[in-house]
Scaffold this motif. Structure first.
Motif, mmCIF file in Angstrom:
data_model
loop_
_atom_site.group_PDB
_atom_site.id
_atom_site.type_symbol
_atom_site.label_atom_id
_atom_site.label_comp_id
_atom_site.label_asym_id
_atom_site.label_seq_id
_atom_site.Cartn_x
_atom_site.Cartn_y
_atom_site.Cartn_z
ATOM 1 N N UNK A 82 35.938 40.661 27.010
ATOM 2 C CA UNK A 82 36.060 41.977 27.656
ATOM 3 C C UNK A 82 36.215 41.852 29.155
ATOM 4 N N UNK A 83 36.787 42.904 29.730
ATOM 5 C CA UNK A 83 36.830 42.960 31.189
ATOM 6 C C UNK A 83 35.492 43.557 31.623
ATOM 7 N N UNK A 84 34.756 42.839 32.459
ATOM 8 C CA UNK A 84 33.465 43.358 32.938
ATOM 9 C C UNK A 84 33.574 43.563 34.446
ATOM 10 N N UNK A 85 33.221 44.762 34.874
ATOM 11 C CA UNK A 85 33.338 45.089 36.299
ATOM 12 C C UNK A 85 31.971 45.540 36.814
ATOM 13 N N UNK A 86 31.614 45.059 37.993
ATOM 14 C CA UNK A 86 30.396 45.578 38.640
ATOM 15 C C UNK A 86 30.861 46.668 39.616
ATOM 16 N N UNK A 87 30.173 47.820 39.561
ATOM 17 C CA UNK A 87 30.639 48.975 40.353
ATOM 18 C C UNK A 87 30.576 48.691 41.854
ATOM 19 N N UNK A 88 29.552 47.957 42.283
ATOM 20 C CA UNK A 88 29.454 47.579 43.696
ATOM 21 C C UNK A 88 29.137 46.082 43.769
ATOM 22 N N UNK A 89 30.113 45.300 44.149
ATOM 23 C CA UNK A 89 29.984 43.840 44.146
ATOM 24 C C UNK A 89 28.985 43.285 45.151
ATOM 25 N N UNK A 90 28.524 44.128 46.052
ATOM 26 C CA UNK A 90 27.526 43.681 47.040
ATOM 27 C C UNK A 90 26.122 43.656 46.445
ATOM 28 N N UNK A 91 25.947 44.305 45.301
ATOM 29 C CA UNK A 91 24.593 44.465 44.747
ATOM 30 C C UNK A 91 24.143 43.197 44.030
ATOM 31 N N UNK A 92 23.258 42.452 44.663
ATOM 32 C CA UNK A 92 22.719 41.225 44.058
ATOM 33 C C UNK A 92 21.227 41.397 43.854
ATOM 34 N N UNK A 95 36.346 53.509 37.904
ATOM 35 C CA UNK A 95 37.060 54.023 36.719
ATOM 36 C C UNK A 95 38.474 54.481 37.076
ATOM 37 N N UNK A 96 38.694 54.817 38.345
ATOM 38 C CA UNK A 96 40.057 55.237 38.706
ATOM 39 C C UNK A 96 40.928 54.035 39.102
ATOM 40 N N UNK A 97 40.326 52.845 39.130
ATOM 41 C CA UNK A 97 41.114 51.615 39.320
ATOM 42 C C UNK A 97 41.251 51.165 40.765
ATOM 43 N N UNK A 98 40.484 51.756 41.683
ATOM 44 C CA UNK A 98 40.633 51.343 43.084
ATOM 45 C C UNK A 98 39.386 50.632 43.623
ATOM 46 N N UNK A 99 38.373 50.477 42.775
ATOM 47 C CA UNK A 99 37.136 49.861 43.297
ATOM 48 C C UNK A 99 36.505 48.941 42.280
ATOM 49 N N UNK A 100 35.284 48.514 42.590
ATOM 50 C CA UNK A 100 34.560 47.602 41.704
ATOM 51 C C UNK A 100 35.050 46.175 41.865
ATOM 52 N N UNK A 101 34.321 45.272 41.237
ATOM 53 C CA UNK A 101 34.735 43.853 41.288
ATOM 54 C C UNK A 101 34.665 43.281 39.880
#
Ligand code: 13P
Ligand code: SF4
Length: 304
Positions: free
Chosen positions: A74-84, A275-281
């Motif tokens: 699956x494609x897995x995306x984190x909504x905010x890639x800075x969040x560790x 979800x609109x394809x312009x963000x996340x990592x």
């Protein structure tokens, strides 16, 4: 308007077959658009079972990595890639390997799920806060090295007296900052309230609690309890979620500092942008490391 943004997220996630997973420490507006919310264990199980082509994780990086490990196709995306999660990076895989070859030779290495994929790749079994005691009790080896959280580790130690559990000096900077004095003061201020804490809190805080358990277990306890006042000893977002679920009960913060700035990074706008394809990592893992790390997680699901 908030509602319009949420409706657009729901429309887009359905159109694009995206499953939104949100940890319970996320804000209420994010939980409202999620397909599943819960603690780390529940999220990993949902990630494994979801039939959607894309998983969107609202939480911290190790949670998104866990989802990817369980669903590599699956494609897995984190909504905010800075969040560790700062705890996840406290020890390197190399350091743990050295310990396994020396001081802790022959020990089973149990990794809290709050660890990087690389770290999991050198460990034997993963646990979450809600499954740790059950899983450690099921491990055949008496000698266990529990990493990285020494507070959760000492909670497990107390509840698994037959095991010889070694701990390292790691932990969650947010929960571990709560002091015994905070607990005493909160109990004095709210004498009728039960104190519910996460086992990432220090031993002396957990010792004063009426209940210690994972995020989901704390919520379940408060919802099902006949008591109507509670001091919440975990991330303060839980207070709002519980207040909405139980409007007739009262919830107080154990400490105003129980705020995880990493969990707070993700916003509803991040979810919309993703979800609109312009963000996340997108989460991309090294396949050799992932293959080793997934054994640890599968073992957790098998034993948990
Ligand atoms: P849970 O396992 O309770 O979801 O906890 C995750 C976490 O990061 C706690 O700080
Ligand atoms: Fe990590 Fe602690 Fe934040 Fe949980 S609350 S994500 S353990 S820093």
């Amino acid at each position: 308007m908030l509602k319009d943004l949420q409706e657009e997220i729901i429309r887009l996630k359905k159109e694009k077959d995206i499953c939104i997973l949100a940890h319970s420490y996320q804000s209420e507006d994010i939980l409202e658009v999620a397909d599943f919310s819960g603690d780390s264990y529940a999220l990993s199980v949902k990630a494994a079972k979801s039939e959607s082509k894309t998983l969107l994780m609202c939480g911290v990086r190790f949670m998104a990595e866990t989802a990817k490990l369980l669903s590599p196709e699956k494609k897995v995306i984190i909504a905010n890639g800075e969040a560790g999660c700062p705890m996840a990076e406290q020890f390197t895989a190399g350091y743990i390997e050295k310990l396994k070859e020396s001081k802790y030779k022959g020990y089973t290495v149990v990794a809290y799920i709050n660890t990087t994929t690389e770290l999991k790749s050198v460990c034997d079994v993963c646990v979450t806060s809600s499954s740790a005691v059950k899983i450690v009790n099921k491990i055949a080896n008496k000698n266990i090295l529990f990493i990285p959280d020494c507070n959760l580790g000492s909670f497990v130690k107390e509840n698994c007296p037959d095991k010889n559990i070694a701990l390292l000096d790691g932990g969650c900077p947010v929960h571990a900052a709560v002091t015994k004095e905070d607990a005493v003061k909160a109990k004095e201020n709210h004498p009728n309230a039960l104190l519910l804490v996460h086992p990432e809190c220090k031993k002396e805080v957990t010792a004063l609690s009426d209940f210690a358990g994972s995020t989901a277990d704390i919520m379940k306890f408060a919802e099902n309890s006949e008591n109507d006042e509670f001091i919440i000893g975990t991330e303060n977002s839980i207070i709002q979620h519980l207040q909405i679920k139980c409007p007739d009960k009262k919830f107080y913060a154990l400490s105003k500092n129980l705020i995880c700035s990493d969990m707070k990074l993700t916003t509803l706008t991040d979810v919309y942008n993703t979800v609109s394809g312009t963000g996340g990592e997108e989460i991309i893992l090294d396949s050799d490391i992932a293959q080793k790390a997934v054994r640890c997680i599968n073992k957790m699901i098998e034993l948990g």
